[in-house]
Design a protein around this motif. Structure first.
Motif, mmCIF file in Angstrom:
data_model
loop_
_atom_site.group_PDB
_atom_site.id
_atom_site.type_symbol
_atom_site.label_atom_id
_atom_site.label_comp_id
_atom_site.label_asym_id
_atom_site.label_seq_id
_atom_site.Cartn_x
_atom_site.Cartn_y
_atom_site.Cartn_z
ATOM 1 N N TYR A 107 -19.222 -14.585 -13.199
ATOM 2 C CA TYR A 107 -18.186 -14.380 -14.202
ATOM 3 C C TYR A 107 -18.856 -14.284 -15.562
ATOM 4 N N LEU A 108 -18.094 -13.902 -16.558
ATOM 5 C CA LEU A 108 -18.573 -13.890 -17.928
ATOM 6 C C LEU A 108 -17.677 -14.796 -18.745
ATOM 7 N N SER A 109 -18.282 -15.647 -19.563
ATOM 8 C CA SER A 109 -17.479 -16.572 -20.350
ATOM 9 C C SER A 109 -17.864 -16.481 -21.814
ATOM 10 N N PHE A 122 -12.865 -17.140 -19.621
ATOM 11 C CA PHE A 122 -13.745 -16.528 -18.635
ATOM 12 C C PHE A 122 -13.012 -15.387 -17.949
ATOM 13 N N THR A 124 -13.476 -12.723 -14.427
ATOM 14 C CA THR A 124 -14.208 -12.389 -13.217
ATOM 15 C C THR A 124 -13.380 -11.412 -12.396
ATOM 16 N N LEU A 215 -13.050 -5.323 -17.720
ATOM 17 C CA LEU A 215 -13.935 -5.716 -16.627
ATOM 18 C C LEU A 215 -13.661 -4.872 -15.383
ATOM 19 N N SER A 267 -21.196 -4.185 -19.738
ATOM 20 C CA SER A 267 -21.007 -5.630 -19.883
ATOM 21 C C SER A 267 -21.116 -6.099 -21.332
ATOM 22 N N THR A 268 -21.852 -5.353 -22.154
ATOM 23 C CA THR A 268 -21.946 -5.727 -23.566
ATOM 24 C C THR A 268 -20.589 -5.618 -24.249
ATOM 25 N N HIS A 270 -17.725 -5.856 -22.728
ATOM 26 C CA HIS A 270 -16.899 -6.931 -22.147
ATOM 27 C C HIS A 270 -17.169 -8.253 -22.861
ATOM 28 N N ALA A 271 -18.440 -8.556 -23.108
ATOM 29 C CA ALA A 271 -18.793 -9.806 -23.791
ATOM 30 C C ALA A 271 -18.238 -9.841 -25.212
#
Length: 307
Positions: A107-109, A122, A124, A215, A267-268, A270-271
């Motif tokens: 996952y990304l938090s 978070f 996922t 995501l 993903s960058t 998304h973060a």
């Protein structure tokens, strides 16, 4: 003398939280039960090169009766007259430790804090179904603060939870119309990062649903999607914010999701969207262009619907 452990346990359901906590109103889904435990630290230790002292407080957020969580945003107010958040060495990010539910899960938090709020989110692709601790953050009592078992629940308020249950794991199939041919200048605008096309309940353009939809977009293209892609399957129904009016026609514009302007949705992005969302739910004024109106010009000769 050995310090006494103070533990305050709140068993709460998402809907009830919105009635109990007034600082920020955000969407809540009553899917799972969340709890908060506050414990005074007896033995000092070091976490992420940061010292936690005896007398500091550990605030742990847990989940039970878990029916599945794909994404969540959790906001916890606390009294800044009694506590200061313990931050890691850069003095900007709060000290956080993960619990058993999130440990080992892909996952990304993101998490953030200001003087009287802590927020964590978070995101996922598949539902997290475990029960137990999600994460903990840490507070340091201010000098001369009066903290007792009787007033601890007034100094650390009940949490507010914004959560998404992942019911649609597969994107719907959709055929994109034939592209425009560009020769006539047509201006158009969109809000950067506003993938679901709505203003979220916290008063900002970006909400947890935008984060989760981004995501899903990235995952459907193996982690990398170019803004120039023409073979996409993003329907206007599922991703309304990606469609902007160009020459009076709703047109797919992937730049909406490219929040760092590098031509690639990954993903960058998304973060960055997750960081923005966390700042929103704890009351920080977000910086940068996410959520801001963007204006572009395209060049249109004709629109063909194909044969």
């Amino acid at each position: 003398m050995k310090k006494k452990v103070l533990t305050a346990l709140f068993c709460i359901v998402s809907f009830a939280l919105l009635l109990a906590c007034k600082p920020i109103a955000i969407r809540a889904y009553a899917v799972n039960d969340f709890g908060m435990t506050v414990q005074e630290i007896e033995t000092p230790f070091t976490l992420n090169n940061t010292s936690v002292y005896a007398g500091d407080y550990k605030v742990t957020i847990s989940v039970s009766n878990n029916n599945g969580i794909a994404a969540a945003g959790i906001y916890c107010p606390f009294s800044n007259s009694a506590f200061s958040p313990i931050c890691i060495s850069d003095h900007t990010h709060p000290l956080v430790s993960l619990g058993t539910v999130l440990t080992g899960v892909p996952y990304l938090s993101a998490y953030s804090t200001n003087l009287d709020n802590f927020g964590l989110s978070f995101s996922t692709l598949s539902n997290i179904t475990g029960n137990g601790d999600l994460f903990s953050f840490y507070l340091r009592p201010n000098p001369n603060a009066s903290i007792t078992p009787e007033n601890i629940t007034e100094l650390i308020s009940q949490i507010v939870v914004d959560e998404i249950y992942d019911e649609d794991e597969e994107p719907l199939s959709y055929t994109i119309p034939t592209e425009f041919e560009y020769t006539v200048a047509i201006p158009y605008s969109f809000y950067l990062g506003d993938i679901d096309g709505t203003v979220s309940n916290n008063g900002y353009r970006i909400g947890l649903l935008d984060v989760q939809k981004l995501l899903q977009m990235i995952n459907s293209y193996d982690g990398t999607l170019y803004v120039t892609a023409t073979d996409t399957n993003f329907s206007q129904t599922d991703y309304p914010g990606l469609y902007v009016m160009i020459n009076n026609v709703p047109t797919l514009e992937l730049r909406v999701a490219d929040v760092n302007f590098d031509g690639i949705i990954d993903s960058t992005d998304h973060a960055l969207l997750l960081d923005y969302y966390v700042d929103c739910i704890i009351g920080l004024e977000p910086e940068g262009e996410i959520g801001q109106l963007q204006t572009h010009v395209t060049y249109v000769v004709q629109y063909s619907t194909g044969s």
